[in-house]
Motif scaffolding. Structure first.
Motif, PDB file in Angstrom:
ATOM      1  N   GLU A   1       7.041 -19.555   3.947  1.00 26.22           N
ATOM      2  CA  GLU A   1       7.849 -18.940   2.892  1.00 26.22           C
ATOM      3  C   GLU A   1       7.791 -17.422   2.976  1.00 26.22           C
ATOM      4  OE1 GLU A   1       6.626 -20.533  -0.874  1.00 26.22           O
ATOM      5  OE2 GLU A   1       7.027 -22.586  -0.223  1.00 26.22           O
ATOM      6  N   SER A   2       6.605 -16.872   3.199  1.00 27.93           N
ATOM      7  CA  SER A   2       6.447 -15.417   3.309  1.00 27.93           C
ATOM      8  C   SER A   2       7.230 -14.872   4.500  1.00 27.93           C
ATOM      9  CB  SER A   2       4.973 -15.048   3.458  1.00 27.93           C
ATOM     10  OG  SER A   2       4.270 -15.369   2.290  1.00 27.93           O
TER      11      SER A   2
ATOM     12  N   ALA B   1       0.086 -23.269   5.390  1.00 31.76           N
ATOM     13  CA  ALA B   1       1.220 -23.154   6.300  1.00 31.76           C
ATOM     14  C   ALA B   1       2.520 -22.975   5.521  1.00 31.76           C
ATOM     15  CB  ALA B   1       1.301 -24.385   7.207  1.00 31.76           C
ATOM     16  N   ASP B   2       2.677 -23.708   4.414  1.00 36.36           N
ATOM     17  CA  ASP B   2       3.872 -23.557   3.573  1.00 36.36           C
ATOM     18  C   ASP B   2       3.997 -22.131   3.049  1.00 36.36           C
ATOM     19  OD1 ASP B   2       4.852 -26.152   3.757  1.00 36.36           O
ATOM     20  OD2 ASP B   2       3.845 -26.832   1.940  1.00 36.36           O
TER      21      ASP B   2
ATOM     22  N   ASP C   1       1.018 -26.354  11.337  1.00 31.11           N
ATOM     23  CA  ASP C   1       1.743 -25.262  11.975  1.00 31.11           C
ATOM     24  C   ASP C   1       2.819 -24.754  11.033  1.00 31.11           C
ATOM     25  OD1 ASP C   1       0.378 -25.568  14.403  1.00 31.11           O
ATOM     26  OD2 ASP C   1       1.837 -27.013  15.153  1.00 31.11           O
ATOM     27  N   ALA C   2       2.905 -23.445  10.924  1.00 26.83           N
ATOM     28  CA  ALA C   2       4.043 -22.798  10.280  1.00 26.83           C
ATOM     29  C   ALA C   2       4.848 -22.220  11.438  1.00 26.83           C
ATOM     30  CB  ALA C   2       3.579 -21.686   9.344  1.00 26.83           C
TER      31      ALA C   2
ATOM     32  N   MET D   1      30.516  -9.561  13.122  1.00 24.03           N
ATOM     33  CA  MET D   1      29.157  -9.719  13.581  1.00 24.03           C
ATOM     34  C   MET D   1      28.364 -10.469  12.515  1.00 24.03           C
ATOM     35  SD  MET D   1      26.511  -6.797  14.886  1.00 24.03           S
ATOM     36  CE  MET D   1      25.649  -6.257  13.424  1.00 24.03           C
ATOM     37  N   GLY D   2      27.709 -11.572  12.890  1.00 24.12           N
ATOM     38  CA  GLY D   2      26.930 -12.372  11.963  1.00 24.12           C
ATOM     39  C   GLY D   2      25.488 -11.906  11.909  1.00 24.12           C
ATOM     40  N   THR D   3      24.816 -12.338  10.877  1.00 27.74           N
ATOM     41  CA  THR D   3      23.411 -12.008  10.716  1.00 27.74           C
ATOM     42  C   THR D   3      22.574 -13.220  11.104  1.00 27.74           C
ATOM     43  OG1 THR D   3      23.955 -10.557   8.875  1.00 27.74           O
ATOM     44  CG2 THR D   3      21.676 -11.235   9.068  1.00 27.74           C
ATOM     45  N   ALA D   4      21.594 -13.023  11.951  1.00 26.78           N
ATOM     46  CA  ALA D   4      20.693 -14.104  12.326  1.00 26.78           C
ATOM     47  C   ALA D   4      19.730 -14.355  11.178  1.00 26.78           C
ATOM     48  CB  ALA D   4      19.927 -13.748  13.589  1.00 26.78           C
ATOM     49  N   MET D   5      19.607 -15.585  10.793  1.00 26.72           N
ATOM     50  CA  MET D   5      18.712 -15.930   9.691  1.00 26.72           C
ATOM     51  C   MET D   5      17.492 -16.661  10.240  1.00 26.72           C
ATOM     52  SD  MET D   5      20.304 -14.829   6.978  1.00 26.72           S
ATOM     53  CE  MET D   5      19.577 -15.690   5.606  1.00 26.72           C
ATOM     54  N   CYS D   6      16.376 -16.463   9.588  1.00 26.46           N
ATOM     55  CA  CYS D   6      15.178 -17.206   9.951  1.00 26.46           C
ATOM     56  C   CYS D   6      15.097 -18.455   9.074  1.00 26.46           C
ATOM     57  CB  CYS D   6      13.928 -16.359   9.744  1.00 26.46           C
ATOM     58  SG  CYS D   6      13.613 -15.241  11.121  1.00 26.46           S
TER      59      CYS D   6
END
Length: 58
Positions: free
Chosen positions: A41-42, A36-37, A19-20, A1-6
């Motif tokens: 990042e957050s 937005a950056d 837009d972020a 099972m893989g992990t979904a990354m953002c």
């Protein structure tokens, strides 16, 4: 099972706002590209931390 990354990114709008957004569906509009950056990042750090915590618990 893989992990979904953002994977968050930003885009500048014609009116000067920015837009972020993330491939997970999250998005916010900010008055500047710098704001937005920071938001992108957050979002990515918070999601990565939550996924790491979940993976460690399972």
């Amino acid at each position: 099972m893989g992990t979904a990354m953002c994977y968050a990114d930003t885009a500048t709008n014609p009116d000067g706002t920015a837009d972020a957004f993330c491939y997970c569906g999250w998005s916010e509009i900010h008055p500047t590209i710098a704001a937005a950056d920071t938001a992108a990042e957050s979002h990515q750090r918070a999601t990565d931390a939550a996924e790491a915590e979940f993976a460690a618990a399972h």
